[in-house]
Design a protein around this motif. Structure first.
Motif, mmCIF file in Angstrom:
data_model
loop_
_atom_site.group_PDB
_atom_site.id
_atom_site.type_symbol
_atom_site.label_atom_id
_atom_site.label_comp_id
_atom_site.label_asym_id
_atom_site.label_seq_id
_atom_site.Cartn_x
_atom_site.Cartn_y
_atom_site.Cartn_z
ATOM 1 N N VAL A 94 0.867 -1.176 0.000
ATOM 2 C CA VAL A 94 0.000 0.000 0.000
ATOM 3 C C VAL A 94 0.903 1.225 0.000
ATOM 4 O O VAL A 94 1.789 1.340 0.848
ATOM 5 N N THR A 95 0.684 2.130 -0.951
ATOM 6 C CA THR A 95 1.423 3.382 -1.033
ATOM 7 C C THR A 95 0.474 4.536 -0.776
ATOM 8 O O THR A 95 -0.623 4.581 -1.344
ATOM 9 N N ILE A 96 0.901 5.458 0.074
ATOM 10 C CA ILE A 96 0.087 6.625 0.407
ATOM 11 C C ILE A 96 0.781 7.885 -0.099
ATOM 12 O O ILE A 96 1.978 8.093 0.139
ATOM 13 N N LEU A 97 0.017 8.729 -0.777
ATOM 14 C CA LEU A 97 0.472 10.050 -1.193
ATOM 15 C C LEU A 97 -0.249 11.076 -0.342
ATOM 16 O O LEU A 97 -1.481 11.083 -0.285
ATOM 17 N N SER A 98 0.510 11.922 0.333
ATOM 18 C CA SER A 98 -0.071 12.886 1.265
ATOM 19 C C SER A 98 0.858 14.081 1.393
ATOM 20 O O SER A 98 2.047 14.002 1.073
ATOM 21 N N GLU A 99 0.322 15.172 1.884
ATOM 22 C CA GLU A 99 1.148 16.359 2.082
ATOM 23 C C GLU A 99 2.132 16.154 3.224
ATOM 24 O O GLU A 99 3.282 16.583 3.154
ATOM 25 N N HIS A 100 1.673 15.496 4.288
ATOM 26 C CA HIS A 100 2.507 15.275 5.469
ATOM 27 C C HIS A 100 2.904 13.802 5.536
ATOM 28 O O HIS A 100 2.068 12.905 5.437
ATOM 29 N N SER A 101 4.188 13.570 5.757
ATOM 30 C CA SER A 101 4.699 12.211 5.745
ATOM 31 C C SER A 101 4.199 11.377 6.920
ATOM 32 O O SER A 101 4.056 10.162 6.820
ATOM 33 N N VAL A 102 3.931 12.023 8.063
ATOM 34 C CA VAL A 102 3.427 11.273 9.211
ATOM 35 C C VAL A 102 2.090 10.611 8.870
ATOM 36 O O VAL A 102 1.805 9.482 9.300
ATOM 37 N N ASP A 103 1.251 11.301 8.074
ATOM 38 C CA ASP A 103 -0.023 10.714 7.663
ATOM 39 C C ASP A 103 0.208 9.523 6.737
ATOM 40 O O ASP A 103 -0.441 8.483 6.866
ATOM 41 N N GLY A 104 1.122 9.690 5.789
ATOM 42 C CA GLY A 104 1.408 8.595 4.869
ATOM 43 C C GLY A 104 1.956 7.380 5.572
ATOM 44 O O GLY A 104 1.607 6.237 5.257
ATOM 45 N N ASP A 105 2.828 7.612 6.557
ATOM 46 C CA ASP A 105 3.426 6.507 7.307
ATOM 47 C C ASP A 105 2.349 5.725 8.057
ATOM 48 O O ASP A 105 2.263 4.492 7.973
ATOM 49 N N ALA A 106 1.522 6.455 8.799
ATOM 50 C CA ALA A 106 0.477 5.788 9.583
ATOM 51 C C ALA A 106 -0.557 5.115 8.697
ATOM 52 O O ALA A 106 -0.977 3.977 8.951
ATOM 53 N N LEU A 107 -0.976 5.790 7.647
ATOM 54 C CA LEU A 107 -2.052 5.255 6.804
ATOM 55 C C LEU A 107 -1.601 4.090 5.932
ATOM 56 O O LEU A 107 -2.408 3.221 5.602
ATOM 57 N N SER A 108 -0.335 4.047 5.546
ATOM 58 C CA SER A 108 0.118 2.905 4.749
ATOM 59 C C SER A 108 0.010 1.613 5.559
ATOM 60 O O SER A 108 -0.441 0.574 5.053
ATOM 61 N N THR A 109 0.386 1.681 6.836
ATOM 62 C CA THR A 109 0.245 0.513 7.710
ATOM 63 C C THR A 109 -1.216 0.241 8.033
ATOM 64 O O THR A 109 -1.677 -0.908 8.009
ATOM 65 N N THR A 110 -1.966 1.297 8.325
ATOM 66 C CA THR A 110 -3.390 1.152 8.650
ATOM 67 C C THR A 110 -4.142 0.469 7.515
ATOM 68 O O THR A 110 -4.903 -0.488 7.742
ATOM 69 N N CYS A 111 -3.938 0.952 6.294
ATOM 70 C CA CYS A 111 -4.674 0.407 5.151
ATOM 71 C C CYS A 111 -4.224 -1.006 4.814
ATOM 72 O O CYS A 111 -5.034 -1.827 4.382
ATOM 73 N N PHE A 112 -2.945 -1.291 5.010
ATOM 74 C CA PHE A 112 -2.506 -2.670 4.794
ATOM 75 C C PHE A 112 -3.213 -3.600 5.774
ATOM 76 O O PHE A 112 -3.680 -4.675 5.405
ATOM 77 N N SER A 113 -3.297 -3.176 7.013
ATOM 78 C CA SER A 113 -3.958 -3.987 8.035
ATOM 79 C C SER A 113 -5.456 -4.146 7.748
ATOM 80 O O SER A 113 -6.023 -5.223 7.941
ATOM 81 N N LEU A 114 -6.089 -3.082 7.260
ATOM 82 C CA LEU A 114 -7.531 -3.137 6.970
ATOM 83 C C LEU A 114 -7.855 -3.992 5.753
ATOM 84 O O LEU A 114 -8.948 -4.547 5.654
ATOM 85 N N GLY A 115 -6.917 -4.088 4.801
ATOM 86 C CA GLY A 115 -7.192 -4.818 3.571
ATOM 87 C C GLY A 115 -7.731 -3.901 2.487
ATOM 88 O O GLY A 115 -8.031 -2.728 2.716
ATOM 89 N N LEU A 116 -7.855 -4.435 1.280
ATOM 90 C CA LEU A 116 -8.198 -3.617 0.120
ATOM 91 C C LEU A 116 -9.527 -2.891 0.268
ATOM 92 O O LEU A 116 -9.600 -1.669 0.101
ATOM 93 N N SER A 117 -10.583 -3.595 0.594
ATOM 94 C CA SER A 117 -11.914 -2.992 0.603
ATOM 95 C C SER A 117 -12.042 -1.927 1.688
ATOM 96 O O SER A 117 -12.388 -0.765 1.406
ATOM 97 N N ASP A 118 -11.758 -2.294 2.927
ATOM 98 C CA ASP A 118 -11.901 -1.335 4.025
ATOM 99 C C ASP A 118 -10.845 -0.246 3.956
ATOM 100 O O ASP A 118 -11.108 0.913 4.298
ATOM 101 N N GLY A 119 -9.630 -0.613 3.535
ATOM 102 C CA GLY A 119 -8.579 0.382 3.418
ATOM 103 C C GLY A 119 -8.897 1.427 2.357
ATOM 104 O O GLY A 119 -8.702 2.626 2.573
#
Length: 352
Positions: A288-313
């Motif tokens: 999962v790759t996240i594009l965001s203005e702030h890197s802290v958001d991308g870091d957290a959300l890349s792991t979050t969305c991987f954990s949630l899976g494709l549909s929920d993420g």
């Protein structure tokens, strides 16, 4: 340092400020400080240096200046933040908190813990910074890594749960004496943002910050065009990205299964742990790759969305303003979040 992170159709969630070795700057071929960058950028003045912090290779590249002291200060800041945020570094604030050797923390550490807790709430625990009791049992960098004993993981899992952690002024409080904080899924993004703040304050207008593949851009290239960031094909050659994204001033962060992993009895075990089981997440995602203005958001959300899976993420990303994602499934199909291809002129230079 406070800012608000707005969800479409939801109440604002506070974010006070996101594995891992997965995204490369196309011009530098991922984590390599190289003269190729200067040649392609076309700037007379440039400087790039590499060091090792945060258990990863850190490369800072500045354009339009040859002030080496700016990069040295970035490295000093990396060292300073590592001594606050590392779970494993003895004497760090997080290490001391986990050992209950202290119960207070610096403003920066408190900021990041609160940011992490906001993502725990946002994801309903799919992202959890109290995974430390489980993550401490896995060592993906060992010479001969192995799966922890099931009974040890089962016991460690009883101490995981972000509800067991709270903040009161400058105090960090645990309701479970064995709960441990692990900020590994968010610290690099936070630090990248702080390095960018420092560079901008010192009139740097063009730069790339690469914390082990966690990429954050300052402005554009000197010629005014966007930086071209390569997203690596899972298990592919680092110099042959499956996607190239033009980025101006934004962050690109990837979480995937193919950098830190080992195989045991025919099963691949990767470093992205499921807070509900203590074992690596099992879904059909490779990255999962996240594009965001702030890197802290991308870091957290890349792991979050991987954990949630494709549909929920994907549903989570589509609910957020100015956050975009690329999901790669185990059939090597690419899935884009809503509006991403309108916002970024993504190209696919290599066949899948």
């Amino acid at each position: 340092m406070n800012r608000f992170f707005r969800q479409k159709g939801f109440r604002p969630i506070l974010v006070l400020c996101t594995v891992l070795l997965l995204v490369s700057v196309l011009l530098t071929a991922c984590r390599q400080a190289s003269s190729h960058e200067a040649q392609d950028i076309g700037s007379d003045k440039q400087i790039s240096k590499t060091s090792f912090f945060l258990n990863t290779v850190v490369t800072i590249t500045l354009y339009g200046t040859e002030e080496e002291s700016l990069i040295e200060e970035c490295f000093r800041l990396c060292d300073e933040y590592e001594k606050k945020l590392s779970r494993t570094l003895e004497g760090s604030e997080i290490n001391a908190l986990n050992r209950r050797a202290r119960d207070t923390a610096s403003e920066e550490t408190l900021d990041l813990i609160e940011t992490g807790l906001s993502y725990c709430v946002l994801s309903d625990g799919a992202f959890d910074i109290t995974i430390g009791s489980c993550s401490s049992l896995w060592d993906f960098t060992a010479e001969a890594p192995s799966v922890p004993e099931p009974e040890l993981l089962k016991e460690a899992l009883t101490h995981v749960g972000y509800e067991k952690l709270s903040l009161s002024k400058n105090q960090v409080l645990f309701s479970d004496d064995q709960t441990m904080i692990d900020l590994g899924a968010i610290a690099k993004g936070y630090i990248a943002d702080r390095l960018k703040d420092f560079l901008v304050e010192n009139q740097v207008t063009s730069a790339t910050i690469d914390l082990g593949g966690n990429i954050l851009c300052v402005g554009d290239k000197p010629d005014g065009s966007a930086f071209r960031i390569g997203i690596r094909q899972p298990f592919g050659d680092q110099g042959s990205p499956m996607l190239v994204v033009p980025v101006s001033g934004w962050s690109v962060v990837t979480s995937g299964i193919y950098e830190r992993y080992f195989e045991e009895d025919g099963t691949l075990y990767h470093h992205i742990l499921n807070p509900s089981t203590g074992y690596p997440c099992e879904n059909n995602l490779l990255s999962v790759t996240i594009l965001s203005e702030h890197s802290v958001d991308g870091d957290a959300l890349s792991t979050t969305c991987f954990s949630l899976g494709l549909s929920d993420g994907m549903a989570l990303i589509d609910s957020l303003d100015e956050i975009y994602a690329v999901f790669v499934t185990d059939d090597y199909n690419i899935h884009y979040s809503e509006g991403l291809t309108d916002r970024f002129a993504i190209s696919e230079p290599y066949s899948r």
